[in-house]
Scaffold this motif. Structure first.
Motif, mmCIF file in Angstrom:
data_model
loop_
_atom_site.group_PDB
_atom_site.id
_atom_site.type_symbol
_atom_site.label_atom_id
_atom_site.label_comp_id
_atom_site.label_asym_id
_atom_site.label_seq_id
_atom_site.Cartn_x
_atom_site.Cartn_y
_atom_site.Cartn_z
ATOM 1 N N GLU A 232 -4.099 5.927 -28.304
ATOM 2 C CA GLU A 232 -3.127 6.128 -29.380
ATOM 3 C C GLU A 232 -2.297 7.387 -29.114
ATOM 4 N N GLU A 233 -3.010 8.428 -28.657
ATOM 5 C CA GLU A 233 -2.309 9.692 -28.392
ATOM 6 C C GLU A 233 -1.308 9.511 -27.248
ATOM 7 N N LEU A 234 -1.722 8.741 -26.225
ATOM 8 C CA LEU A 234 -0.827 8.518 -25.078
ATOM 9 C C LEU A 234 0.417 7.754 -25.505
ATOM 10 N N ASP A 235 0.182 6.680 -26.316
ATOM 11 C CA ASP A 235 1.309 5.870 -26.790
ATOM 12 C C ASP A 235 2.276 6.710 -27.589
ATOM 13 N N PHE A 236 1.684 7.512 -28.472
ATOM 14 C CA PHE A 236 2.514 8.355 -29.312
ATOM 15 C C PHE A 236 3.359 9.305 -28.457
ATOM 16 N N PHE A 237 2.710 9.896 -27.422
ATOM 17 C CA PHE A 237 3.413 10.839 -26.541
ATOM 18 C C PHE A 237 4.570 10.146 -25.818
ATOM 19 N N ILE A 238 4.277 8.930 -25.303
ATOM 20 C CA ILE A 238 5.324 8.211 -24.559
ATOM 21 C C ILE A 238 6.494 7.848 -25.468
ATOM 22 N N GLU B 150 7.464 9.353 -28.098
ATOM 23 C CA GLU B 150 8.208 10.564 -28.447
ATOM 24 C C GLU B 150 9.090 11.050 -27.314
ATOM 25 N N ASN B 151 8.619 10.855 -26.083
ATOM 26 C CA ASN B 151 9.297 11.500 -24.943
ATOM 27 C C ASN B 151 9.984 10.542 -23.986
ATOM 28 N N ILE B 152 9.984 9.268 -24.319
ATOM 29 C CA ILE B 152 10.516 8.268 -23.386
ATOM 30 C C ILE B 152 11.979 8.522 -23.004
ATOM 31 N N ASP B 153 12.737 9.086 -23.971
ATOM 32 C CA ASP B 153 14.157 9.317 -23.710
ATOM 33 C C ASP B 153 14.401 10.401 -22.669
ATOM 34 N N GLU B 154 13.417 11.262 -22.490
ATOM 35 C CA GLU B 154 13.607 12.392 -21.572
ATOM 36 C C GLU B 154 13.446 11.974 -20.113
ATOM 37 N N TYR B 155 12.870 10.803 -19.862
ATOM 38 C CA TYR B 155 12.643 10.410 -18.467
ATOM 39 C C TYR B 155 13.860 9.722 -17.876
ATOM 40 N N ASP B 156 14.078 9.977 -16.611
ATOM 41 C CA ASP B 156 15.155 9.355 -15.862
ATOM 42 C C ASP B 156 14.803 7.881 -15.635
ATOM 43 N N MET B 157 15.732 7.040 -15.896
ATOM 44 C CA MET B 157 15.457 5.607 -15.759
ATOM 45 C C MET B 157 15.103 5.235 -14.316
ATOM 46 N N ALA B 158 15.787 5.900 -13.356
ATOM 47 C CA ALA B 158 15.499 5.613 -11.952
ATOM 48 C C ALA B 158 14.051 5.966 -11.612
#
Lengths: 169, 189
Positions: A110-116, A118-126
């Protein structure tokens, strides 16, 4: 005990020329200089005397040790010892540090999902695509059932719009 | 009736200094008895009055700080002279280092300074003698000054400079001969 006459006789024997010279030097001092000197020195010593006399022996010893520590050789030695101590501590500590992967295993899904989320936008799509490829290859090499794979392909094909396919062709 | 500085003995001065209540009075008497001799001893080494004044003040302050540790193994006046001598030598060495750092010629400067010093009124002979003294090594100059000007016994000079009487005699003899040669070379004699 030598008398003045002995000293004068010695000089006369060594240098008659010097013994005949008047022993006057030509140095002078300002008027009343020695009276003022007494007063000045007495003033200086009486205003600073008390702490000098009253310093206990242990304080003097302590201040001597402190002064000795700051001598260049001693200071360099102490600095080297301190550096070695820090380096040794770091070296031994590094063996007992916890494994980051082990730390990650303690984190709940649950903690991992929540982290992802929250932060998914910060990762480069490539970068995400690369990770996806890598995980896909490793997943393909693992024991995934062929039926599941076929079903996955079918679903993917169904999801793609016919028009999009035409554009791609 | 209180005794004056010249009448009082060294032992009486030292007894006064050992007691906290009479320390100041004892030290005042010590200064009145010896400061002039110490000043002239220093002045002959450093030449200028202002420098001698600084050195003699430092000397007297050092004496005050350490007089209670005087153990009486030597005469009081030779002990005082030893402190004054060390202070003068320290001062001269500092001056030399400064002169070297600023590329000044310290040796030639001294006689020029003396000629310009308002507290020096020596005639041509005295100036020549001081110039000759400048050329001597420090120890020979010290020995010459104490023997020639102050007429001190070799035994006392040996206590002050912590050296042997034989070595002092040799130093004095060398110094006298060199000064005589310098004076003769100046064509005045």
């Amino acid at each position: 005990m030598e008398s003045r006459k002995d000293i004068q006789d010695e000089l006369n024997e060594l240098s008659p020329l010097l013994s005949k010279l008047e022993k006057r030097e030509g140095f002078q001092v300002p008027p009343r200089y020695f009276e003022k000197l007494t007063q000045e020195v007495l003033h200086n010593v009486t205003t600073e005397s008390t702490p000098i006399v009253s310093v206990p022996q242990w304080q003097q010893n302590l201040s001597n040790i402190w002064a000795a520590i700051w001598q260049p050789k001693m200071a360099m030695g102490l600095a080297t010892i301190a550096l070695l101590a820090v380096a040794t501590t770091f070296f031994f500590d590094s063996g007992t540090t916890t494994d980051p992967l082990a730390e990650l295993s303690n984190i709940s899904d649950e903690e991992l999902d929540f982290f992802i989320e929250e932060n998914i936008d910060e990762y480069d799509m490539a970068l995400l695509a690369d990770i996806d490829d890598a995980t896909s290859e490793s997943a393909l090499s693992s024991d995934i059932d062929d039926d599941i794979l076929n079903e996955l392909y079918q679903q993917t094909i169904d999801d793609i719009d016919v028009l999009e396919l035409e554009e791609l062709l | 009736m209180q005794s004056t500085a010249n009448e009082i003995t060294d032992n009486e001065i030292l007894s006064l200094i050992q007691e906290a209540t009479s320390l100041e009075r004892g030290f005042k008497l010590l200064m009145q008895k010896y400061q002039e001799r110490l000043y002239w001893h220093i002045r002959r080494m450093v030449y200028e009055h202002d420098d001698a004044n600084d050195v003699v003040q430092n000397t007297l302050i050092k004496i005050y700080r350490s007089i209670q540790k005087f153990e009486g193994k030597s005469k009081l006046y030779t002990w005082l002279y030893r402190i004054a001598t060390n202070e003068a030598i320290t001062f001269i060495n500092k001056r030399k280092r400064k002169a070297t750092a600023s590329l000044d010629d310290e040796e030639s400067g001294v006689s020029t300074q003396l000629a310009a010093d308002p507290y020096f009124d020596g005639d041509q002979v005295q100036l020549l003698l001081q110039k000759a003294l400048e050329t001597l090594p420090e120890k020979q100059r010290l020995v010459f000054n104490m023997r020639y000007y102050e007429e001190m016994p070799y035994k006392d000079i040996a206590e002050i400079l912590e050296t042997s009487v034989g070595a002092l005699k040799a130093s004095y003899h060398h110094a006298v001969k060199k000064i005589e040669s310098s004076l003769r070379a100046a064509d005045n004699y």
